[in-house]
Design an enzyme around this catalytic site. Structure first.
Site, mmCIF file in Angstrom:
data_model
loop_
_atom_site.group_PDB
_atom_site.id
_atom_site.type_symbol
_atom_site.label_atom_id
_atom_site.label_comp_id
_atom_site.label_asym_id
_atom_site.label_seq_id
_atom_site.Cartn_x
_atom_site.Cartn_y
_atom_site.Cartn_z
ATOM 1 N N CYS A 1 0.838 -1.200 0.000
ATOM 2 C CA CYS A 1 0.000 0.000 0.000
ATOM 3 C C CYS A 1 0.878 1.258 0.000
ATOM 4 C CB CYS A 1 -0.985 -0.055 1.170
ATOM 5 S SG CYS A 1 -2.459 0.931 0.852
ATOM 6 N N HIS B 1 -3.630 -5.163 0.756
ATOM 7 C CA HIS B 1 -2.984 -5.713 1.955
ATOM 8 C C HIS B 1 -3.063 -7.241 1.941
ATOM 9 C CE1 HIS B 1 -2.336 -1.920 4.129
ATOM 10 N NE2 HIS B 1 -3.411 -1.514 3.462
ATOM 11 N N GLU C 1 -1.377 -9.297 3.544
ATOM 12 C CA GLU C 1 -1.165 -9.885 4.882
ATOM 13 C C GLU C 1 -2.482 -10.248 5.565
ATOM 14 O OE1 GLU C 1 -0.762 -6.743 4.037
ATOM 15 O OE2 GLU C 1 -1.082 -5.320 5.678
HETATM 16 N N1 GLN Z 1 -1.967 6.643 2.957
HETATM 17 C C1 GLN Z 1 -2.091 5.885 1.762
HETATM 18 C C2 GLN Z 1 -3.477 6.007 1.149
HETATM 19 O O1 GLN Z 1 -4.407 6.395 1.799
HETATM 20 C C3 GLN Z 1 -1.760 4.423 1.993
HETATM 21 C C4 GLN Z 1 -2.735 3.728 2.882
HETATM 22 C C5 GLN Z 1 -2.226 2.422 3.412
HETATM 23 O O2 GLN Z 1 -1.023 2.172 3.384
HETATM 24 N N2 GLN Z 1 -3.109 1.582 3.898
HETATM 25 O O3 GLN Z 1 -3.650 5.701 0.001
#
Ligand code: GLN
Length: 542
Positions: free
Chosen positions: A380, A514, A516
């Site tokens: 992310c 994600h 994970e």
């Molecule tokens: N801050 C970034 C976004 O909102 C990444 C979010 C995250 O890593 N879950 O896109």
């Protein structure tokens, strides 16, 4: 018929109620029962989505797009049952529903009160969305005695009366502290905690006692006597080297039988725990140890990365190695000479994150990984920072950045205000509400033929869970691909970049989702298995 098991905690927080509930659920599942775990959280936030991970730990995202407590991650990893929005509720959500009903006029003429209106709403939640589960295990967040937990305790007290004593069970998790000067495990805090429960009308049926050593017979008897439970129902929860040992330890003490006896259910044979033994055995006897750096900014609170550390353990299990995690605060890499910290590690992972603080350090960590051919996994925010790095240093866009920080000339990462979910367009205002408005939950992704990720997944269509407000800007695709960063995973409408991979690097992958969250000990996520394998490969080279 569905039976309910309520798990409360006493004495102190952080005793591992989540693991206790998940382990008991896994044990009942191993006996052939259908289980589901739920969590009731007493805080006033509508969900944990707006809380800092440093305060509350990881926000666990479900397939159906709920931002939930991290314990739901334990439930899913231990039971394999996919968690849902209907498995987690907070005081905030209960109250906002009750107040919305009041405004609608549903209680017209009545005075709206905690009892019965709030407790009714809690009980309705407990009864909702149940199909043919044999057991619902329901954990109450916080510690008995907390003011905000009272409506939940009152609701489960009423609930048991309604469904009958033999269809509901109360389990209380407490701590037996060891006092070195007297050389004893002390039972008094447990007695007090049970008194506190009794004061709200709940007599626990089972006490699960956390302790750092065996509970002597005398102490066990004392707990049983003072807390009004049979001795067989005092279960020791001793510290263990791996959480995946807990279901085995519970079974060794007959916890599953105690539960079945309570519900007057027939005890047939023994549960098959061989898969748990196999996992524990692998964790205890790795072939080697490898070091992986996690460069993040919530490293003072490791619960912020709960699913991530578990997924890396799973990747280790799949490769027969122990993964030693080196937690590094990304801010240290903002000074040029700190990158030497990364020299001794076999791989680098930059996890999810929010905000500008520490971002430059993450970009530098990605740069180090790229230049030194160290395996790099960007999750992310970690993907977004890797894209910024490649844009700045390989695509001749030195000012490239994310608009999450401030507006920029080359917004290679920008805010998403429109996307498609299950055929419907979702629209967000750039300055709209923060709670529950990110791109959340499972979304499909198409993998490019012949790409590294297509090989890792062994298929071209995947579904992964998301939680982000910003997105790699498709407008820079051509430029970045020319620089060697392949957009190997895209949303089905080809508008949202989901995965990037660097060509000519042994393992440099960034994912917008994600992975994970979906990894399980018995089903390690392919990306983590592959990443750990690349780290093992790297450890052989240097
Ligand atoms: N801050 C970034 C976004 O909102 C990444 C979010 C995250 O890593 N879950 O896109």
């Amino acid at each position: 018929m569905t039976r309910f098991i309520f798990v409360t905690g006493g004495v102190v927080s952080s005793l591992g109620k989540g693991i206790a509930s998940a382990s008991l659920a896994a044990l009942l599942q191993a006996r052939g029962y259908k289980v589901r775990c739920r969590k009731l959280d007493p805080y006033l936030n509508v969900d944990p989505g707006t809380m800092s991970p440093i305060q509350h730990g990881e926000v666990y995202v479900t397939d159906d797009g709920a931002e939930t407590d991290l314990d739901l991650g334990h439930y899913e990893r231990f039971t394999g049952v996919s968690a849902k929005q209907s498995d987690n509720v907070t005081t905030g959500r209960i109250y906002s529903d009750v107040i919305a009903r009041e405004r609608r006029g549903d209680y017209l003429g009545g005075t709206v009160q905690v009892i019965p209106h709030v407790t009714d709403a809690i009980k309705n939640f407990l009864r909702s969305d149940i199909t043919d589960e044999d057991f619902i295990l329901c954990e109450i967040g916080g510690t008995v005695g907390d003011i905000e937990g009272l409506p939940f305790l009152e609701a489960i007290r009423q609930f048991r009366n309604e469904v009958g004593a033999h269809n509901a069970m109360f389990i209380h998790l407490t701590l037996l502290p060891y006092i070195p000067t007297s050389g004893e495990l002390k039972t008094k805090p447990t007695q007090h905690s049970v008194k506190e429960l009794l004061s709200v009308g709940i007599q626990p049926d089972v006490l699960v006692c956390r302790a750092d050593r065996d509970i002597p017979e005398g102490e066990r008897r004392k707990i049983a006597l003072f807390c009004n439970v049979p001795e067989s129902n005092v279960i020791a929860a001793l510290d263990v080297d791996t959480i995946y040992q807990v279901p085995i330890s519970y079974h060794a003490q007959g916890f599953d039988k105690v539960v079945l006896n309570h519900f007057k259910m027939e005890i047939k044979g023994e549960p098959d725990l061989s898969k748990w033994r196999e996992i524990v055995n692998r964790i205890r006897h790795p072939e080697s140890v490898i070091k992986i750096a996690i460069v993040g900014k919530y490293t003072t609170m490791l619960d912020s990365y709960k699913s991530l550390s578990e997924a890396l353990i799973h990747g280790g299990i799949a490769n027969n190695v122990k993964v030693k995690l080196e937690w590094m605060d990304s801010e240290i890499f903002e000074s040029e000479d700190a990158v030497h910290h990364l020299e001794g590690v076999s791989a680098i992972l930059v996890p999810g994150g929010f905000g500008e603080r520490g971002a430059q350090g993450k970009i530098r960590a990605a740069q180090f990984a790229r230049e030194h051919k160290v395996p790099y996994f960007g999750i992310c925010f970690g993907m977004q920072m890797a894209v910024v790095e490649v844009a700045r240093h390989l695509a001749n866009l030195p000012k490239a950045n994310s608009t999450e920080f401030t507006p920029h000339e080359n917004p290679v990462v920008g805010i998403m205000t429109e996307w498609v979910k299950a055929g419907e367009v979702q629209i967000r205002k750039a300055d709209g509400d923060k709670g529950g408005t990110m791109r959340l939950g499972a979304y499909p992704c198409k993998l490019a033929k012949g790409s590294k990720v297509a090989g890792i997944y062994g298929q071209s269509d995947i579904q992964e869970r998301h939680r982000h407000r910003y997105e790699v800007n498709i407008g820079y695709k051509e430029k970045l691909e020319k620089a060697g960063l392949l957009f190997s995973g895209m949303s089905p409408d080809a508008k949202l970049p989901e995965i990037v991979e660097l060509q000519g690097h042994p393992w440099f992958i960034g994912v917008q989702f994600h992975p994970e969250l979906k990894s399980k000990p018995f089903e390690p996520h392919p990306l983590f298995t592959s990443f750990v394998a690349a780290a093992v490969e790297r450890s052989r080279l240097v």
